[in-house]
Design a protein around this motif. Structure first.
Motif, PDB file in Angstrom:
ATOM      1  N   SER A  77       0.829  -1.202   0.000  1.00  0.00           N
ATOM      2  CA  SER A  77       0.000   0.000   0.000  1.00  0.00           C
ATOM      3  C   SER A  77       0.867   1.258   0.000  1.00  0.00           C
ATOM      4  N   TYR A  78       0.313   2.314  -0.576  1.00  0.00           N
ATOM      5  CA  TYR A  78       1.031   3.583  -0.758  1.00  0.00           C
ATOM      6  C   TYR A  78       0.404   4.708   0.051  1.00  0.00           C
ATOM      7  N   LYS A  79       1.212   5.693   0.362  1.00  0.00           N
ATOM      8  CA  LYS A  79       0.741   7.001   0.819  1.00  0.00           C
ATOM      9  C   LYS A  79       1.705   8.033   0.250  1.00  0.00           C
ATOM     10  N   ASP A  80       1.170   9.068  -0.357  1.00  0.00           N
ATOM     11  CA  ASP A  80       2.006  10.104  -0.975  1.00  0.00           C
ATOM     12  C   ASP A  80       3.108   9.531  -1.860  1.00  0.00           C
ATOM     13  N   GLY A  81       2.760   8.491  -2.591  1.00  0.00           N
ATOM     14  CA  GLY A  81       3.707   7.956  -3.575  1.00  0.00           C
ATOM     15  C   GLY A  81       4.788   7.050  -3.018  1.00  0.00           C
ATOM     16  N   ASN A  82       4.712   6.767  -1.712  1.00  0.00           N
ATOM     17  CA  ASN A  82       5.691   5.844  -1.137  1.00  0.00           C
ATOM     18  C   ASN A  82       4.943   4.788  -0.312  1.00  0.00           C
ATOM     19  N   TYR A  83       5.597   3.693  -0.006  1.00  0.00           N
ATOM     20  CA  TYR A  83       4.949   2.666   0.807  1.00  0.00           C
ATOM     21  C   TYR A  83       4.649   3.209   2.193  1.00  0.00           C
ATOM     22  N   ASP A  84       3.460   2.836   2.734  1.00  0.00           N
ATOM     23  CA  ASP A  84       3.086   3.342   4.053  1.00  0.00           C
ATOM     24  C   ASP A  84       3.098   2.245   5.123  1.00  0.00           C
ATOM     25  N   GLY A  85       3.468   1.028   4.751  1.00  0.00           N
ATOM     26  CA  GLY A  85       3.643  -0.020   5.751  1.00  0.00           C
ATOM     27  C   GLY A  85       2.360  -0.588   6.322  1.00  0.00           C
ATOM     28  N   ARG A  86       1.217  -0.352   5.653  1.00  0.00           N
ATOM     29  CA  ARG A  86      -0.032  -0.948   6.157  1.00  0.00           C
ATOM     30  C   ARG A  86      -0.207  -2.373   5.644  1.00  0.00           C
ATOM     31  N   TYR A  87      -0.269  -2.508   4.340  1.00  0.00           N
ATOM     32  CA  TYR A  87      -0.607  -3.799   3.752  1.00  0.00           C
ATOM     33  C   TYR A  87       0.308  -4.153   2.587  1.00  0.00           C
ATOM     34  N   ALA A  88       0.348  -5.440   2.294  1.00  0.00           N
ATOM     35  CA  ALA A  88       0.853  -5.908   1.008  1.00  0.00           C
ATOM     36  C   ALA A  88      -0.191  -6.870   0.463  1.00  0.00           C
ATOM     37  N   TRP A  89      -0.198  -7.030  -0.845  1.00  0.00           N
ATOM     38  CA  TRP A  89      -1.131  -7.964  -1.486  1.00  0.00           C
ATOM     39  C   TRP A  89      -0.355  -8.910  -2.387  1.00  0.00           C
ATOM     40  N   ILE A  90      -0.939 -10.090  -2.575  1.00  0.00           N
ATOM     41  CA  ILE A  90      -0.288 -11.079  -3.421  1.00  0.00           C
ATOM     42  C   ILE A  90      -1.371 -11.871  -4.141  1.00  0.00           C
ATOM     43  N   ASN A  91      -1.072 -12.307  -5.370  1.00  0.00           N
ATOM     44  CA  ASN A  91      -2.099 -13.007  -6.152  1.00  0.00           C
ATOM     45  C   ASN A  91      -1.899 -14.515  -6.109  1.00  0.00           C
ATOM     46  N   ASP A  92      -2.983 -15.242  -6.353  1.00  0.00           N
ATOM     47  CA  ASP A  92      -2.909 -16.681  -6.624  1.00  0.00           C
ATOM     48  C   ASP A  92      -3.490 -16.873  -8.008  1.00  0.00           C
ATOM     49  N   LYS A  93      -2.627 -17.215  -8.933  1.00  0.00           N
ATOM     50  CA  LYS A  93      -3.070 -17.307 -10.323  1.00  0.00           C
ATOM     51  C   LYS A  93      -4.046 -18.469 -10.540  1.00  0.00           C
ATOM     52  N   ILE A  94      -3.812 -19.602  -9.889  1.00  0.00           N
ATOM     53  CA  ILE A  94      -4.631 -20.792 -10.155  1.00  0.00           C
ATOM     54  C   ILE A  94      -6.105 -20.557  -9.834  1.00  0.00           C
TER      55      ILE A  94
ATOM     56  N   ILE B 290      -6.900 -13.201  -4.169  1.00  0.00           N
ATOM     57  CA  ILE B 290      -5.993 -12.147  -3.737  1.00  0.00           C
ATOM     58  C   ILE B 290      -5.900 -12.219  -2.216  1.00  0.00           C
ATOM     59  N   ALA B 291      -4.677 -12.213  -1.710  1.00  0.00           N
ATOM     60  CA  ALA B 291      -4.472 -12.257  -0.262  1.00  0.00           C
ATOM     61  C   ALA B 291      -3.914 -10.925   0.199  1.00  0.00           C
ATOM     62  N   ARG B 292      -4.328 -10.516   1.399  1.00  0.00           N
ATOM     63  CA  ARG B 292      -3.776  -9.301   2.000  1.00  0.00           C
ATOM     64  C   ARG B 292      -2.887  -9.694   3.164  1.00  0.00           C
ATOM     65  N   ILE B 293      -1.749  -9.041   3.271  1.00  0.00           N
ATOM     66  CA  ILE B 293      -0.845  -9.260   4.397  1.00  0.00           C
ATOM     67  C   ILE B 293      -0.804  -7.984   5.227  1.00  0.00           C
ATOM     68  N   ARG B 294      -1.080  -8.125   6.502  1.00  0.00           N
ATOM     69  CA  ARG B 294      -0.932  -6.990   7.432  1.00  0.00           C
ATOM     70  C   ARG B 294       0.548  -6.825   7.708  1.00  0.00           C
ATOM     71  N   LEU B 295       1.048  -5.629   7.486  1.00  0.00           N
ATOM     72  CA  LEU B 295       2.484  -5.419   7.699  1.00  0.00           C
ATOM     73  C   LEU B 295       2.811  -4.967   9.116  1.00  0.00           C
TER      74      LEU B 295
END
Ligand code: CUK
Ligand code: CUA
Ligand code: CA
Length: 640
Positions: free
Chosen positions: A140-157, A161-166
């Motif tokens: 996740s972004y804030k003001d064009g930089n990462y803000d350390g809240r979340y990351a996301w990752i895909n499962d193609k099969i 979409i999974a969310r990771i709490r940072l």
């Protein structure tokens, strides 16, 4: 093959002389890989004569003294293992694997009730899926930089979409995209296109790669298949809307002003076989006008597909001919592009050619002009289309105006200057846009630089995910590790610093400064509604055949020294770790009952299982926690 590089460097990159890779050349593609296998190790010799050895730069190194901490975090996609890996950079040390889509034996992911709830279960309580295929990860972004809240990752099969709490580095939500197969590219927006107060990520965009019948009732006529581009709410993780498109989506990128999302398309032909997918000379990069799409949804201008209630707006060519009302714009890009990346100066999107030896630079401002009816032809948004080498895939940036693109077939990273490429494209044939080339080992896919996809790109380290490691590591049988290489990108010339074997196959990753996240190392008891806050609450609570066992752990003991259940009972065991000390994790395993999970400091986890044959089962702590760790046990006595 020997003159390949010279040819690319000297042939004028005029549009007419572009040498696309055609179907016949696909054979060459495979041959190229095979030929590389026979290539003698070159000791990482730089491609360009005159590339200075690492010592001459000395600016950056991957070496850390014992006890020294890394200066960057890396979030790596795990590939088939369905997890996210956390690395320290520049050392490349793997620090953690965060399980998401696939069960994990260390933490008991997919075994505890809490993780099963995140992963999704069938009515009988078993997991819906136990395989995954992650490719892309972004934060996740804030003001064009990462803000350390979340990351996301895909499962193609399974299009999840999974969310990771940072804060805790754990996966807390997984959403399956309706009517999507082959969910590939993923990218959060960087701010809201309408409300200037929302300067942070609120949406995540997901590209659907495989076209299918909508709704998916079997039909062989592939020309009727379609793909959807999806928008997921960053907070609720609900799918907000989808866009029906022509062609397919591959990778995804977003503009820094929040106005546009982009996805490269390699199958504008809508072919079902690879020959068909590469029959056209050009494909496209599709741009999505976020504000207009959301207006259309609000105005009720949408349909739904099958049993899904998600609004689907029409983003096809036919429905979007008038720029002033268009929801989408299809910018023409050479043959089967792969990868689209937004430059940190906020001005350009770069598509790599894959089957064309070119990179295409698309100017954001011009695409917006087209949407305003001020640019007559969308082709006018192409600021440059220049030759960079064979098999270009993904691009990273250094924040100094240079792009770094992986060349899969050439086994190289090419560093090129974006403004000089634009000058060359405009006719300045003296503009030397290729700055450097570096051999990598071998066949690189993804590439990323430290802070590369933010306005704070710092141009220090570059990581390259090489798909083939061949001779770089000790042989371990047929399955080779992949080779993640670290490159010093701080100088004019790139310098290869280190090889790291990784388990297949990570694809994508991001690298950011360590102070952008503030991880908590101890949970709060209140994070868990079923927490057992006092050892005195421990005990066995029976309701017919259903039994709840409540227990706490405090090194070196569990609160119950033994507990009794009956054969065939449905037992739910809830364990709260009351230890508050950082790093004091306990485990809980029950022989012959397929139970093993951990509880971190102040964490609560639970498992549900059926009590087996009568007898004594020593439940033991699996995580070394104390001098009396081996003694940390309790007995489950199963009665007839
Ligand atoms: S794709 Cu793997 S190298 Cu799935 Cu990101 Cu390009
Ligand atoms: Cu508790 Cu080991
Ligand atoms: Ca194509």
């Amino acid at each position: 093959m020997k003159d390949k590089k010279t040819v690319i460097d000297t042939v004028p990159a005029g549009m007419a002389r572009r040498r696309f890779i055609n179907t016949a050349a696909l054979t060459g593609l495979t041959l190229g890989v095979a030929a590389c296998a026979e290539k003698k190790p070159e000791g990482g010799a730089p491609a360009t004569a005159g590339s200075a050895p690492a010592a001459a730069h000395g600016a950056n190194s991957t070496h850390l003294k014992p006890g020294e901490l890394d200066s960057y975090y890396g979030l790596w996609s795990g590939g088939h293992t369905g997890d996210m890996r956390v690395l320290g950079l520049p050392s490349g040390r793997e620090l953690l694997r965060i399980p998401c889509f696939v069960p994990d034996a260390l933490v008991g992911w997919g075994h505890t009730n809490e993780s099963k709830k995140v992963m999704g279960t069938k009515p009988d309580g078993s997991l819906r899926y136990t395989v995954g295929d992650t490719h892309h990860t972004h934060a996740s972004y804030k003001d064009g930089n990462y803000d350390g809240r979340y990351a996301w990752i895909n499962d193609k099969i399974n299009s999840r979409i999974a969310r990771i709490r940072l804060d805790y580095f754990v996966c807390d939500k997984i959403t399956q995209l309706p009517n999507v197969q082959g969910f590939h590219g993923i990218f959060p927006d960087k701010r809201d296109p309408v409300d200037p107060a929302i300067n942070y990520t609120t949406r995540v965009f997901c590209g659907g790669e495989f076209a299918i019948p909508l709704p998916n009732a079997g039909t062989e006529d592939a020309s009727k298949y379609r793909s959807l581009f999806s928008c997921v709410d960053a907070e609720t993780m609900q799918v907000r809307w989808q866009v029906l498109i022509d062609g397919n989506c591959d990778l995804v990128a977003t503009s820094y002003d929040g106005k546009l999302a982009a996805s490269n398309q390699y199958n504008t032909e809508m072919g079902a076989k690879y020959e068909d997918m590469m029959s056209a000379e050009r494909d496209a990069c599709i741009f999505f006008n976020i504000a207009r799409i959301e207006e259309a949804v609000k105005a009720g201008k949408f349909k739904t597909v099958g049993s899904s209630k998600v609004p689907v707006v029409n983003g096809t060519h036919a429905a979007n001919k008038d720029p002033k009302t268009a929801l989408t714009a299809y910018v023409s890009v050479p043959k089967n592009p792969h990868g689209v990346n937004a430059s940190p100066d906020q001005k350009y999107f770069i598509c790599a050619g894959k089957l064309s030896p070119t990179a295409t630079v698309i100017e954001l401002a011009k695409v917006l002009e087209w949407f305003d009816g001020k640019l007559e032809k969308l082709d006018g948004a192409i600021a440059a289309e220049v030759e960079i080498g064979l098999g270009p895939l993904h691009t990273a940036f250094d924040g100094r105006g240079n792009a770094y693109t992986t060349l899969f077939l050439d086994s190289q990273v090419v560093k090129w200057n974006v403004e000089k490429a634009i000058a060359f494209h405009k006719g300045d044939k003296n503009a030397k846009y290729v700055v450097d080339r570096l051999d990598v080992q071998y066949q690189p896919g993804h590439i990323n630089g430290s802070q590369s996809e933010t306005i704070a790109a710092d141009g220090k380290y570059l990581a390259v995910g090489c798909k083939f490691s061949k001779d770089r590591f000790l042989p371990v049988g047929p399955l080779h590790a992949e080779n993640e290489q670290i490159i010093d990108m701080s100088g004019e010339k790139m310098v290869l610093l280190a090889d790291h074997p990784v388990r297949g196959e990570p694809h994508d990753f991001i690298i950011f400064k360590r102070d952008l996240v503030k991880p908590k190392q101890v949970y709060a008891l209140d994070d868990f509604p079923n927490a057992i806050k006092d050892p005195k609450e421990s005990g066995v609570f029976r309701q017919g055949k259903k039994v709840t066992v409540k227990m706490t752990s405090q090194a070196p003991a569990f609160s119950l020294r033994e507990f009794k259940v009956k054969k065939g009972d449905e037992v739910t065991l809830i364990l709260t770790n009351l230890d508050k000390i950082e790093d004091l994790t306990h485990g809980f395993a029950i022989p012959n009952h397929d139970v093993n999970f951990i509880v971190n400091p102040q964490e609560t986890a639970s498992v549900t299982f059926t009590a087996g044959e009568p007898g004594v089962y020593w439940c033991y702590c699996t995580h070394f926690c104390h001098a009396l760790h081996l003694e940390m046990r309790t007995r489950m006595i199963v009665e007839a």
